[in-house]
Design an enzyme around this catalytic site. Sequence first.
Site, PDB file in Angstrom:
ATOM      1  N   GLU A 252       8.576 -45.486 -24.610  1.00  0.00           N
ATOM      2  CA  GLU A 252       9.866 -45.469 -23.904  1.00  0.00           C
ATOM      3  C   GLU A 252      10.865 -46.085 -24.861  1.00  0.00           C
ATOM      4  O   GLU A 252      10.841 -47.290 -25.109  1.00  0.00           O
ATOM      5  CB  GLU A 252       9.762 -46.241 -22.586  1.00  0.00           C
ATOM      6  N   CYS A 286      18.559 -49.468 -22.513  1.00  0.00           N
ATOM      7  CA  CYS A 286      18.311 -48.141 -23.076  1.00  0.00           C
ATOM      8  C   CYS A 286      19.071 -47.054 -22.333  1.00  0.00           C
ATOM      9  O   CYS A 286      19.420 -46.024 -22.910  1.00  0.00           O
ATOM     10  CB  CYS A 286      16.819 -47.836 -23.068  1.00  0.00           C
TER      11      CYS A 286
END
Length: 486
Positions: A252, A286
């Site tokens: 991720e 993110c």
Amino acid sequence: MTFLDPKTWTGMIFDGSWTASRAGEAPVIEPATGNELGRAGTAGAGDVAAAAETAGREQQAWAATPYEERAALLRRAGRLFEEHAQEIQDWIVRESGGVPGKAAFETHVAAQECYEAAALAGQPAGEVLPTARKRLSFARRVPVGVVGVIAPFNFPLILGIRSVAPALALGNAVVFKPDQRTAVCGGYAIARVFEEAGLPPGLLHVLPGGPEAGQALVADPNVPVISFTGSTAAGRKVGEAAARALKRVHLELGGNSALVIFDDADLDAAVSAGAWASFFHQGQICMTSGRHIVHESVAREYVERLAAKADGLPVGDPATGQVALGPLIDAGQRDRVHRLVTESVEAGARLAAGGSYEGLFYRPTVLAEVPRQAPAYAEEVFGPVAPVTTFSTLEEAAALAADSEYGLSLGILTKDVMKGLALAEQVPTGIVHINDQTVDDEAVAPFGGVGASGTGSRFGGTRANLDAFTETQWVTMQGDIAKYPF
């Protein structure tokens, strides 16, 4: 003693008990002040090797433990996150620079991750398969063994527990390397919760450390699965090293998410959503909106309102004042953010707000009329920067949103939700929010991105967690030994 009393963890790593690390210790720094809050253990390659060997030895007994017992332990862990939420939140504020609301969100999600993991322990373990022969044929899920977890500094508690909890619930042992910069709130807090919950020794190892520890964990032969959250650059190295060892790796990674604002959107709500999407936790997320793609008919007003919003947001020490933004994590991150902003202005962007800093406190920044090649638009900034560009048609908006190597999250603001869905279908991305901004996370939802944002939805939700932390084994059973012509 308090729950996270430094007397417990100073200079230590955790393997079910507190042990002095082989590689020494490192300061725990408060980014808002530069003060030293304590000294955390620093794991080296030897610590990782010992942890992985112990975890592999202890895991089989844990996998054989009845699922009710594993589920009960995860529920106790969830309650402990709730009972000690305030103390953990104080560490999140001081050690990671997050505002109190962000810290409260982390402890809430950490508890929910444990509760969802508890439910995961009792999920059906397989399925009966059709077979052309007189036998029982089925596929079952079995634990992978030892899961290596590597988590970053920005949301340290959530990004660690979201892998640790389901991996344990499904019968695995875990070797967990939190970022050294958030060793307490992102590492020791999880260790203390499972220690108090009664997890048998040797099943969870918490090893704060730097690249050496991470490289050792990825390479260790006793660790068949790696769950990594971090930058795309680091993720490429992790993926390459894991592939050489034929390991399964869940990545991720970074993002440069687009927030598309149509001309029919409520502009007040859009400005609020846009500010949150780019400035929450100083943009160190993110999923942060790194590109504001705004219809040309409302772009000027949007920029003016967003700039005014940015200028009015208080920035300062979240431990001592009511602020909207705290500090960036360290000077290296601040300097990178400022370089991207400066180079973007030099490339033709107009600085509408911000662009300055004091210490590690970077002002929320709005860049207007941003060329697509400008660094703050083309790259992941990981700072409180909102670059704005314009579009005229849905097709142009879709092309702009899709024009990135990243594919993590997409926000679309419009009164016409079908128009929003039509746009989303043209953009490669792991997450879509219609009439919301790009930053969101729930323990029950699959989470992940495509392209340079990672290897898909590897976290959250029953199916994603089962895929991440179990292997599928085919089993057949028949009453007599099969006969063959040899």
